[in-house]
Design an enzyme around this catalytic site. Structure first.
Site, mmCIF file in Angstrom:
data_model
loop_
_atom_site.group_PDB
_atom_site.id
_atom_site.type_symbol
_atom_site.label_atom_id
_atom_site.label_comp_id
_atom_site.label_asym_id
_atom_site.label_seq_id
_atom_site.Cartn_x
_atom_site.Cartn_y
_atom_site.Cartn_z
ATOM 1 N N ASN A 291 0.842 -1.178 0.000
ATOM 2 C CA ASN A 291 0.000 0.000 0.000
ATOM 3 C C ASN A 291 0.891 1.246 0.000
ATOM 4 O O ASN A 291 1.784 1.350 0.837
ATOM 5 C CB ASN A 291 -0.834 -0.050 1.285
ATOM 6 C CG ASN A 291 -1.850 1.053 1.368
ATOM 7 O OD1 ASN A 291 -1.675 2.116 0.761
ATOM 8 N ND2 ASN A 291 -2.901 0.816 2.108
ATOM 9 N N PRO A 292 0.669 2.184 -0.889
ATOM 10 C CA PRO A 292 1.496 3.398 -0.860
ATOM 11 C C PRO A 292 1.537 4.071 0.511
ATOM 12 O O PRO A 292 2.547 4.666 0.855
ATOM 13 C CB PRO A 292 0.823 4.301 -1.891
ATOM 14 C CG PRO A 292 0.265 3.337 -2.875
ATOM 15 C CD PRO A 292 -0.206 2.163 -2.052
ATOM 16 N N SER A 293 0.490 3.905 1.316
ATOM 17 C CA SER A 293 0.526 4.586 2.616
ATOM 18 C C SER A 293 1.680 4.085 3.475
ATOM 19 O O SER A 293 2.284 4.849 4.219
ATOM 20 C CB SER A 293 -0.807 4.445 3.349
ATOM 21 O OG SER A 293 -1.009 3.103 3.708
ATOM 22 N N HIS B 117 -14.413 0.001 4.471
ATOM 23 C CA HIS B 117 -14.442 -0.707 3.202
ATOM 24 C C HIS B 117 -15.641 -1.624 3.134
ATOM 25 O O HIS B 117 -15.532 -2.708 2.581
ATOM 26 C CB HIS B 117 -13.239 -1.627 3.075
ATOM 27 C CG HIS B 117 -11.948 -0.932 2.896
ATOM 28 N ND1 HIS B 117 -11.709 -0.081 1.871
ATOM 29 C CD2 HIS B 117 -10.803 -1.012 3.594
ATOM 30 C CE1 HIS B 117 -10.455 0.348 1.942
ATOM 31 N NE2 HIS B 117 -9.896 -0.197 2.978
ATOM 32 N N GLY C 235 -7.791 -7.354 1.119
ATOM 33 C CA GLY C 235 -8.085 -8.738 1.475
ATOM 34 C C GLY C 235 -9.040 -9.401 0.501
ATOM 35 O O GLY C 235 -8.760 -10.488 -0.010
ATOM 36 N N SER D 11 -11.435 -3.890 0.047
ATOM 37 C CA SER D 11 -10.201 -4.037 0.816
ATOM 38 C C SER D 11 -9.226 -4.890 0.016
ATOM 39 O O SER D 11 -9.632 -5.668 -0.859
ATOM 40 C CB SER D 11 -10.489 -4.721 2.153
ATOM 41 O OG SER D 11 -10.808 -6.075 1.920
#
Ligand SMILES: *[C@@H]1O[C@H](CO)[C@@H](O)[C@H](O)[C@H]1NC(C)=O
Ligand SMILES: *[C@@H]1O[C@H](CO)[C@@H](O)[C@H](O)[C@H]1NC(C)=O
Length: 339
Positions: free
Chosen positions: A176-178, A312, A265, A263
């Site tokens: 994830n870029p975060s 989400h 997932g 998500s």
């Protein structure tokens, strides 16, 4: 259904972080979660009552879902951006920002793999590992590592004592870029720790959502170049294909999941459904209380940071996965693994 939603919407979000969450903040419909809130144990009992512990594979149902997903999403050809599905001169449309497009220049094209990394699918068995607190002390590591293909979410820790619960084997890991922003200063400064940390995943595919939100692109390219420049070994970066992600969101919307974003997932579980004959999910339990011991759970198996502050549609996602479990399509592992 609406009661379910109300109760669950307040729970911690524990499945994999969204590939896109860093950019979703601007949307006013995102709801702040209350991480302190835990579900009533009676409610968990009800959910568990519908969870069939004696899982039985239903080949016909698996076939139905695989061909549904295959015809609407086609992960094998489309899940990642390749030179085949994204030739020079075409435009890539961002899935979370339909106004943004990126033209495929020869330079960009040269970063794409020649062909799909999933050409050899289907594999016999896949383990998709979510990061929920339920994975802590699960002893599922051996069982996870016994899968033919192991998918993990958002650069999870697999060392320092976690191996017993998580295993080590990794064929695909999302980033994830975060986490690149938070943990690695968006890769604007020193990059060595990123490149070193990521050796943990061996030669896995590193899946970067470069074309979901416009602010994902530069940081994903920096991740790509960092690996290319500093590392002959280690994960091979690929970009998730926004066309695939869009088709997946449409697919699940058709199944009743009305979320802003899926998500990671459920994205990875869906990918696995197309890529594998047998799908096992671990660490997917998005609630603050252990399903069996009723002990409070941390948000992730490795820390208690809120997954993110956005919803989400976890309740309907989890319901959908539970439904697939009960139909014998995927095997959702909730308790301890017995080795
Ligand atoms: C790509 O987008 C640009 C800018 O909107 C447009 O001019 C061009 O015709 C598009 N190319 C293709 C192949 O659609
Ligand atoms: C895991 O087990 C250890 C040792 O028994 C315990 O201290 C810890 O709280 C447990 N973690 C979770 C999340 O249950």
């Amino acid at each position: 259904m609406s009661l379910l939603f109300l109760v669950l919407a307040h729970l911690q979000v524990i499945l994999c972080l969204s590939l896109h969450s860093d950019a979703a903040a601007s949307n006013p419909r995102n709801v702040k979660q209350n991480p302190a809130k835990r579900m009533k144990s009676g409610f968990i009992d009800k959910l568990l009552a519908s969870y069939s512990t004696s899982w039985k594979k239903e080949k016909q149902n698996i076939q139905t879902y695989r061909s549904l997903l295959g015809s609407s999403c086609d992960a094998i050809s489309n899940a990642v951006v390749t030179q085949v599905n994204s030739p020079v001169g075409t435009n890539i449309t961002y899935d979370a920002d339909q106004k943004k497009i990126m033209e495929v220049t020869p330079a960009l094209f040269s970063l794409f793999p020649k062909e799909s990394p999933f050409k050899k699918a289907p594999w016999d068995s896949c383990a998709v590992v979510g990061n929920g607190g339920v994975l802590a002390n699960s002893s599922c590591g051996k069982q996870i590592d016994s899968a033919t293909y192991v998918i993990r979410c958002n650069l999870p820790p697999l060392n320092n004592g976690h191996e017993r619960d998580t295993g080590r084997k990794t064929h695909l890991v999302t980033a994830n870029p975060s986490i690149l922003f938070q943990k690695y200063s968006a890769l604007n400064e020193r990059r060595r720790s990123f490149v070193e940390d990521i050796q943990l995943y061996g030669d896995a595919l590193l899946m970067l959502p470069a074309f979901s939100y416009r602010q994902n692109t530069a940081v994903s390219l920096r991740a790509f170049y960092s690996l290319e420049d500093f590392s002959k070994t280690g994960p091979r970066p690929v970009f998730s294909n926004p066309r695939y992600l869009k088709s997946l969101a449409d697919f699940w919307r058709g199944q009743g999941i009305r979320s802003l974003r899926l998500s990671t997932g459920i994205m990875m579980a869906s990918l696995a459904l197309e890529l594998c004959k047998n799908v096992h999910l671990y660490g997917f339990w998005p609630f603050g209380t252990h399903p069996y011991t009723h002990q409070p759970l941390t948000n992730h198996y490795f820390d208690n940071r809120p997954a993110n502050n956005r919803v989400h549609a976890m309740p309907s996602e989890f319901e959908a996965l539970l439904n697939l479990h009960n139909k014998g399509v995927i095997h959702l592992h909730l308790g301890e693994c017995t080795n």
